[in-house]
Design a protein around this motif. Sequence first.
Motif, short mmCIF file in Angstrom:
data_model
loop_
_atom_site.label_atom_id
_atom_site.label_comp_id
_atom_site.label_asym_id
_atom_site.label_seq_id
_atom_site.Cartn_x
_atom_site.Cartn_y
_atom_site.Cartn_z
N ARG A 1 0.85 -1.21 0.00
CA ARG A 1 0.00 0.00 0.00
C ARG A 1 0.87 1.25 0.00
N GLU B 1 -4.82 -1.63 14.80
CA GLU B 1 -3.78 -0.63 15.11
C GLU B 1 -4.29 0.69 15.68
N THR C 1 -7.26 -1.37 6.46
CA THR C 1 -8.43 -2.15 6.07
C THR C 1 -9.09 -2.66 7.35
#
Length: 267
Positions: free
Chosen positions: A36, A207, A102
């Motif tokens: 990413r 996270e 995501t």
Amino acid sequence: MSNNLSHQKPYHLNFSSEDLGTAKPTITLLSGEPERSRYIAETYLQNARLLSDYRGLNSYLGYLDNSTPILLATSGMGAPSLSIVVNELIQVGIKTIIRIGTCGAIQNRIKIGDIIISQAALCRQGAANDIAPPEYPAVADPFLTVALVKSAQFLGVNYHLGITASVDSFYEGQERIVSSANPYLQRHLEGITEEYRRLNILNYEMEAGTLFKMAGVYGFTAACICAVIAERNKEEGISLESKQQAIEKAIQVAILTVSNLSLSSID
Ligand SMILES: O=P(O)(O)O[C@H]1O[C@H](CO)[C@@H](O)[C@H]1O
Ligand SMILES: O=c1cc[nH]c(=O)[nH]1
């Protein structure tokens, strides 16, 4: 103990503020996945160059709108890895971090391909307890969060603003049963997704909560935007076909936000 670490090369990030030359970026787009970060560098930044990819946690320095220096970094999966990377980003002078991630949605109204902007997190993460007590709030920066919302509205992206569950495991902690090799889910995790659904939590990821607690303690600005790639009310699996399209929207919202922030010279 001195906190003036800016000229050192932090061990994992593997570049120092001096390696950033005259650019001196203060904003980081932080992805969980190295692919990413590379994609954002190649697609959205000008003059992007790889700074490091120690342990696969790649970082890039580039420019947005040919003027604003941006540091792209990769957290890896989960709070322990994120906590290392974020600590070191602050050491090299970063002041604002937007996580682009995501997630799996747990509310029926949220669909694959939608975007979730976290206003706060239920932080069930061990690493965060090394940074602040469990009851310390895990909140996103309100101004940066509103800026993300405005960008999502401007781009016509289907977004949801709310509370995220940040947990330490993809399988047990997110109550995955049929797709998990673990034959035993502890009793306190049975039904946790339904509990969170009733508590109006929007999604699972791994996270944001720790990032938000670090932001509170260290005094930097943080926000999180995630692409929905699973509808956990229907199934445990990930929609790989929709993943890139969903991520693209989250990236575009983050990029527009950074562009607008730079115009108003807030970092
Ligand atoms: O796509 P990223 O940013 O890695 O985010 C999510 O994906 C990983 C799990 O597949 C975890 O890191 C979770 O938070
Ligand atoms: O369901 C999901 C999808 C992505 N990331 C997660 O942590 N959970």
